[in-house]
Design an enzyme around this catalytic site. Structure first.
Site, PDB file in Angstrom:
ATOM      1  N   ASP A  94       0.853  -1.196   0.000  1.00 39.27           N
ATOM      2  CA  ASP A  94       0.000   0.000   0.000  1.00 39.27           C
ATOM      3  C   ASP A  94       0.889   1.246   0.000  1.00 39.27           C
ATOM      4  OD1 ASP A  94       0.571   0.992   2.732  1.00 39.27           O
ATOM      5  OD2 ASP A  94      -0.534  -0.769   3.448  1.00 39.27           O
ATOM      6  N   HIS A 109       8.742  -5.038  -1.027  1.00 40.08           N
ATOM      7  CA  HIS A 109       7.886  -6.025  -1.698  1.00 40.08           C
ATOM      8  C   HIS A 109       7.081  -5.415  -2.847  1.00 40.08           C
ATOM      9  CE1 HIS A 109       7.909  -9.022   1.939  1.00 40.08           C
ATOM     10  NE2 HIS A 109       9.014  -9.047   1.238  1.00 40.08           N
ATOM     11  N   CYS A 117       7.760  -3.455 -16.040  1.00 42.53           N
ATOM     12  CA  CYS A 117       7.876  -4.161 -17.323  1.00 42.53           C
ATOM     13  C   CYS A 117       8.749  -5.396 -17.124  1.00 42.53           C
ATOM     14  CB  CYS A 117       8.476  -3.260 -18.396  1.00 42.53           C
ATOM     15  SG  CYS A 117       8.724  -4.169 -19.939  1.00 42.53           S
ATOM     16  N   GLY A 175       4.445  -4.379  13.462  1.00 42.77           N
ATOM     17  CA  GLY A 175       3.313  -5.020  12.796  1.00 42.77           C
ATOM     18  C   GLY A 175       3.676  -6.049  11.746  1.00 42.77           C
ATOM     19  N   SER A 177       4.630 -10.379  11.266  1.00 47.48           N
ATOM     20  CA  SER A 177       4.596 -11.664  11.959  1.00 47.48           C
ATOM     21  C   SER A 177       5.952 -12.361  11.970  1.00 47.48           C
ATOM     22  CB  SER A 177       3.566 -12.584  11.296  1.00 47.48           C
ATOM     23  OG  SER A 177       3.934 -12.810   9.949  1.00 47.48           O
ATOM     24  N   ASN A 201       4.182  -4.937  18.254  1.00 45.44           N
ATOM     25  CA  ASN A 201       3.264  -5.827  17.550  1.00 45.44           C
ATOM     26  C   ASN A 201       2.050  -6.121  18.438  1.00 45.44           C
ATOM     27  OD1 ASN A 201       3.409  -7.109  14.900  1.00 45.44           O
ATOM     28  ND2 ASN A 201       3.065  -9.030  15.989  1.00 45.44           N
ATOM     29  N   LEU A 202       0.958  -6.470  17.789  1.00 44.75           N
ATOM     30  CA  LEU A 202      -0.272  -6.730  18.541  1.00 44.75           C
ATOM     31  C   LEU A 202      -0.124  -7.936  19.459  1.00 44.75           C
ATOM     32  CD1 LEU A 202      -3.090  -5.478  18.716  1.00 44.75           C
ATOM     33  CD2 LEU A 202      -3.849  -7.086  16.951  1.00 44.75           C
TER      34      LEU A 202
END
Ligand code: OAD
Length: 234
Positions: A94, A109, A117, A175, A177, A201-202
């Site tokens: 995002d 990423h 292309c 955030g 894993s 982290n959560l």
């Protein structure tokens, strides 16, 4: 305690969760309903490009419905105010770090809003509709694909990331894993080079054991508080 000048921050899907983007491995995860090999591999793109393009078109459309949250905004504020080296390495495709105003962002990423292309490597903006076989503006090959790192492909700009990890004083993970390498190994690389390491982290992640400090909670609460802390010593 050594003074902190150089910071590397790794972010994952958890930092965008409070904006309304589902994480990969939680309930309602992005891959739910799709096997990873059906949508996120070079083989999938070759076998069923229409399905792969549709998957990313939906994610791109969903992106238009969300906004950066307090954690993205806090990192953008840190980026603007921090006088030392700083690099926000995000695994997220995002654009919420960018929209929040952060400048020193590296999308390891790839990015939903970019087209790559496959023939010449040129990037261009992903315009409204780019079906499979869309023509590259630079080399004219019908080879534009989502600018996303698929499973089995090497993340982007690894040399720059490794150099930053080798010279940072503080490595912060937010955030993620810790399930996907090479990002999951960054904490160890930074640690070997002498950096302090902090995870937010959560819940405890697969990598928590490698961090000196883990703070458990939502990024929208933890990150702004940490940014205030670190700026107080800038
Ligand atoms: P995951 O979905 O694997 O992990 C998200 C992490 O965020 C989990 O540990 C959650 O507990 C945590 N989390 C959820 N909500 C949070 C919140 N509000 N605040 C803080 N933490 C929260 O996502 P990633 O680790 O980013 O790769 O996944 C890594 C890579 O796997 C992705 O970049 C993607 C995927 O395959 C590619 O697309 C190449």
């Amino acid at each position: 305690m050594t003074e902190i000048r150089n910071i590397v921050i790794l972010t994952g899907a958890g930092i965008s969760a409070e904006s309304g983007i589902a994480t990969f491995r939680g309930p309602g995860g992005l891959l739910e309903g799709h096997r990873v090999e059906d949508v996120c591999t070079p083989e999938a793109l070759a076998y069923d490009p229409v399905l792969v393009h549709r998957f990313y078109d939906l994610r791109r459309a969903a992106l238009r419905e969300v906004e950066p949250n307090a954690a993205h905004r806090a990192l953008a504020r840190l980026d603007e105010a921090w006088s030392g080296e700083l690099l926000i390495v995000t695994q997220n495709v995002d654009d919420l770090h960018d929209r929040a105003g952060a400048q020193r962002v590296l999308h390891m990423h790839g990015e939903l809003l970019s087209a790559l292309c496959a023939a010449c490597g040129t990037r261009e903006a992903w315009v409204a509709s780019l079906p499979p076989g869309s023509v590259c503006g630079a080399c004219r090959a019908p080879a534009l694909r989502p600018d996303i790192v698929f499973f089995g492909e090497m993340p982007f700009q690894m040399e720059r990331i490794e150099a930053a990890l080798a010279t940072c004083d503080l490595f912060v993970s937010i955030g993620t894993s810790g399930a996907v390498y090479p990002a999951a190994g960054f904490v160890q690389t930074a640690g070997w080079h002498g950096a302090r390491t902090l995870e937010m982290n959560l819940d405890p992640s697969m990598g928590s054991v490698h961090f000196e400090e883990t703070r458990i909670g939502a990024a929208g609460n933890l990150v702004p508080a940490w940014v205030e802390e670190i700026l107080a010593q800038n």
